[in-house]
Design a protein around this motif. Sequence first.
Motif, PDB file in Angstrom:
ATOM      1  N   LYS B 219      59.284  16.259  58.794  1.00  0.00           N
ATOM      2  CA  LYS B 219      60.592  16.885  59.016  1.00  0.00           C
ATOM      3  C   LYS B 219      61.239  17.436  57.754  1.00  0.00           C
ATOM      4  N   SER B 220      60.765  17.023  56.591  1.00  0.00           N
ATOM      5  CA  SER B 220      61.372  17.539  55.361  1.00  0.00           C
ATOM      6  C   SER B 220      61.174  19.043  55.314  1.00  0.00           C
ATOM      7  N   VAL B 221      62.167  19.757  54.867  1.00  0.00           N
ATOM      8  CA  VAL B 221      62.054  21.216  54.813  1.00  0.00           C
ATOM      9  C   VAL B 221      61.616  21.650  53.416  1.00  0.00           C
ATOM     10  N   PHE B 222      60.388  22.100  53.340  1.00  0.00           N
ATOM     11  CA  PHE B 222      59.871  22.672  52.100  1.00  0.00           C
ATOM     12  C   PHE B 222      60.145  24.173  52.118  1.00  0.00           C
ATOM     13  N   GLY B 223      59.910  24.819  50.997  1.00  0.00           N
ATOM     14  CA  GLY B 223      60.082  26.268  50.955  1.00  0.00           C
ATOM     15  C   GLY B 223      59.250  26.943  52.026  1.00  0.00           C
ATOM     16  N   GLN B 224      58.069  26.409  52.244  1.00  0.00           N
ATOM     17  CA  GLN B 224      57.167  26.989  53.231  1.00  0.00           C
ATOM     18  C   GLN B 224      57.725  26.908  54.657  1.00  0.00           C
ATOM     19  N   ASP B 225      58.671  25.999  54.894  1.00  0.00           N
ATOM     20  CA  ASP B 225      59.132  25.728  56.255  1.00  0.00           C
ATOM     21  C   ASP B 225      60.423  26.454  56.634  1.00  0.00           C
ATOM     22  N   VAL B 226      60.939  27.262  55.744  1.00  0.00           N
ATOM     23  CA  VAL B 226      62.202  27.953  56.029  1.00  0.00           C
ATOM     24  C   VAL B 226      61.986  28.982  57.144  1.00  0.00           C
ATOM     25  N   VAL B 227      62.885  28.991  58.103  1.00  0.00           N
ATOM     26  CA  VAL B 227      62.809  29.961  59.203  1.00  0.00           C
ATOM     27  C   VAL B 227      64.173  30.645  59.327  1.00  0.00           C
ATOM     28  N   THR B 394      72.817  34.141  46.051  1.00  0.00           N
ATOM     29  CA  THR B 394      72.986  32.757  46.472  1.00  0.00           C
ATOM     30  C   THR B 394      71.612  32.121  46.607  1.00  0.00           C
ATOM     31  N   VAL B 395      71.459  30.961  45.994  1.00  0.00           N
ATOM     32  CA  VAL B 395      70.166  30.274  46.050  1.00  0.00           C
ATOM     33  C   VAL B 395      70.321  28.994  46.860  1.00  0.00           C
ATOM     34  N   HIS B 396      69.461  28.815  47.850  1.00  0.00           N
ATOM     35  CA  HIS B 396      69.432  27.577  48.622  1.00  0.00           C
ATOM     36  C   HIS B 396      68.173  26.813  48.251  1.00  0.00           C
ATOM     37  N   ALA B 397      68.356  25.598  47.788  1.00  0.00           N
ATOM     38  CA  ALA B 397      67.212  24.808  47.346  1.00  0.00           C
ATOM     39  C   ALA B 397      66.582  24.085  48.521  1.00  0.00           C
ATOM     40  N   THR B 398      65.260  24.080  48.573  1.00  0.00           N
ATOM     41  CA  THR B 398      64.530  23.285  49.569  1.00  0.00           C
ATOM     42  C   THR B 398      63.788  22.175  48.827  1.00  0.00           C
ATOM     43  N   HIS B 399      63.183  21.292  49.583  1.00  0.00           N
ATOM     44  CA  HIS B 399      62.233  20.361  48.968  1.00  0.00           C
ATOM     45  C   HIS B 399      61.111  21.164  48.319  1.00  0.00           C
ATOM     46  N   LEU B 400      60.527  20.611  47.278  1.00  0.00           N
ATOM     47  CA  LEU B 400      59.400  21.266  46.631  1.00  0.00           C
ATOM     48  C   LEU B 400      58.113  20.527  46.991  1.00  0.00           C
ATOM     49  N   GLY B 401      57.110  21.278  47.427  1.00  0.00           N
ATOM     50  CA  GLY B 401      55.793  20.681  47.609  1.00  0.00           C
ATOM     51  C   GLY B 401      55.086  20.666  46.268  1.00  0.00           C
ATOM     52  N   GLY B 402      55.635  19.888  45.354  1.00  0.00           N
ATOM     53  CA  GLY B 402      55.139  19.837  43.971  1.00  0.00           C
ATOM     54  C   GLY B 402      55.794  20.914  43.127  1.00  0.00           C
ATOM     55  N   GLY B 403      56.089  20.563  41.872  1.00  0.00           N
ATOM     56  CA  GLY B 403      56.677  21.532  40.952  1.00  0.00           C
ATOM     57  C   GLY B 403      55.853  21.607  39.673  1.00  0.00           C
TER      58      GLY B 403
END
Lengths: 150, 720
Positions: B219-227, B394-403
């Motif tokens: 359920k965590s929202v990563f950058g890849q999961d943004v809709v 405007t920047v919206h931060a998501t979870h990172l799948g590794g940085g």
Amino acid sequence: MASIKINGVGYAVRTDPQKPLLWFLREDLGLNGAKYGCGIGLCGTCTVLLDGEPVKSCQVTVEEITGKEVTTIEGLDDELGQKVKAAWIETEASQCGFCQPGQVLTAAHLLRTTPQPTDTQIDESMTTLCRCGAYQRIRAAVHAAAKPEE
Amino acid sequence: MASEMNRRTFIKATVVGFTGLTIGCPDNSDDVEPIDGGADTNGDAGVPESYSLDLWINIDASGKITVQIVKAEMGQGISTGIAMIVAEELDAAWKDMYFELVGEFAENAYAPYGFGSPMTSASTSISVNYTRLREIGAAAREMLVAAAAARWGVEPATLTTAESTVLHPSHGSLTYGELAEDASNLPVPQEPTLKDPARFKLIGTPAHRLDTTDMVNGKSVFGQDVVLPGMVYGAVRHCSVLGAHVTNLAALQAAIADTAAMAVVQIPHGIVVVAPSIWQAQKVADSLVLETDATPTQLALSSDSISSTLAECLTKPGLNVHTAGDAPAAMAAAETTVEAVYEVPLLAHETMEPMVCTARVDGDQIELWLPTQGAAVVVRDVAAQLQIPEASITVHATHLGGGFGRKVKADYAVQAVLAARETGEPVKVMWARKEDVQHDFYRPAFTAELKGGLDAQGNLVAWMTKNAGPSILGDGLPFPVDPLSIAGFNQVLYEIPNQQIDHVACKLGVPVGFWRSIGHSQNAFFVEGFIDELAVASGQDPLAFRKKLVHNDPRHLAVLERVEAMSNWGTPSVPGAAQGVSFTEGSGTYTAQVAEVSVDPGNKMTVHKVYAAVDCGRVINPDAVEAQIQGGVVFGLSAALTGEITIQNGQVQQSNFHDCPILTLADTPPVEVGIVDSTEPPGGVGELGVSPVAPAVVNAIHAATGTRIRRLPISRHFGT
Ligand code: FES
Ligand code: FES
């Protein structure tokens, strides 16, 4: 029109039959638990269960799953699945979390077929990559989930 | 306390919630419909009123306390660590704590919590913000106490707090939820009183992360999961030759006429192919042949040319970065001298989540959703490259799948904005793994020349070293040497009376960047490998040799003694294995590691176990420290064993996990972590497992075989 079952729900599908299951799940169904990590079957972050067996959803087309049943992390809620998730939380096996849906699904399958896996069996089955290097705790989580209830 | 504590004036919004991003439905849902068993899951329970204390803290009427996190959450558990520090001073019950990742705006992005870095990097989130976070928790607590005092008509000093409750001997108790509204109307105390650390209940205890449940449920929202509603997808293709630009845009745009693709958009060094599905976009992108303006110089770039450039740089005098005593004279007088040259290759980050960014352009307003370690960098770079005002972004931060330092860069954000601007649609730009491996900002290739002099008693009396490699921070720095190039090199942890340490900046023509542990990633290998050579050359035990060199520093000594005890130094746990040791410092944390390694008759080496002793000052969450050190060791071990990006004809030769492998679960040795008790200020831990492991393993290989590895990866020398 193809008909497939995903997390217990049957769907009639008009999507291009050649579309990889990974993108069908993510784009058409909004099920984002399976992740794109490599696209060529190497990393396992896209793992789902197909008729109970782990498959890399980037390597399977919509056509190939017709008439079959898919379980994604969102739908892994049977008793064993919940036990695995609880073990993951208890051991803090997740770091960034990106690979973890693939890890959890693979572990659920391993424990269904091998309720008390040895380290060697864990080595052989748990092949999903984790760039955060959470492997030691992933191993511990599999062992924890394998423990019989007291 | 400074006035920036009050943030009401400059934060405008937050978007990505703790449990999920629910902006819209997937756009292709027309192609699929449930035929049985589809439950409606959109039940919307009543949400209690929430009150902002103006301190990055919201408390709702039910008592739920939400800390807003301005740092990037990329697996290091920073959100939990920050929440722990705040909860400690707030006297909050841990079960009430939640967090929310917030986007940053240009005005405040450089000042999360009032100061600190605009980036989440260099393991500094806790070490730099620790006191500030305590002040935030303490100020919120005082506001809640003041609210209760007013309610009861008593002096605040007569009240105590515990477990999210304010208590009075005769009036009873009020929960933080009951007081939140009143407290939110009070001024923010500017000089709150901090707790005596002896009374800490939460800090220093192992806490469960607040986000693990979402992660294991997908359920965590990563950058890849943004809709986003109406979103389309962009597949990126860069010119395979590094630095080149596409020259046949018109032909490429014509070539997509009969495909599913909607547009080909030019970006710096490549194109984005836009289509209704990422699968279609990737397929069309694969069919296109990019023509480029690659120059002869760009085409001539190769791993060999990089190595010779580095070797040539090493012959230059360089800039002095540290001097003590008279190193040349001491070297000339030394009984024994040892010299060596070390080299490390380029390394890729390979974050599990490849680069991804979703952009929406509405008139002159740009909104971005992405996994980033530097929202401020994104704002700055997008504004500069597209010549638009920072305030429109405007920047919206998501979870990172590794940085791991890769997601400090804004290249993928610029691409998404270009694609969204040109198509007029919200676009999610996603990189294929091949693009990620071949168009990274690599850990720079580096080299070092080291010379040491020992007296007749085996004391290290002279140290002359020079390293050479490219600057990550680039030209135009306000100081003569990029501090990242010499981190862990200009200040050795050992007491050596005569030192001369130099650095040569060396341009390589390859994009370079932050890579987990930055300069330490190569410099620890150089220094700790070479210290081992000096111990061996003078017939001394490598661990005893190091201890002798730090005997005046109790903190250093304690870390080495801890790893000595943990590893049962001298007696490997696996029969036939050999041990190697290393010792490093970074971000205020000291780490000593011992690796146990064996090499079979077929020259295949195995790492059996790694011990890591860590002094990171006061520990916030020991469970997170252990996880970070273990993960860091695995990350460093992947690099040490097989990590290498090679270049031929200007092109990176690796493309995915088969030729750029990372450690698997089966390959990963157990890592035992020992934390040294300390009340020193907290140090960083995210990077601190990484750099010591290569020298520990290489030193163990020497102990096992007599072969000294001075050039990584180890797979160049032994089977892994
Ligand atoms: S994305 Fe399918 S195996 Fe990597
Ligand atoms: S937890 Fe980050 S990739 Fe596994």
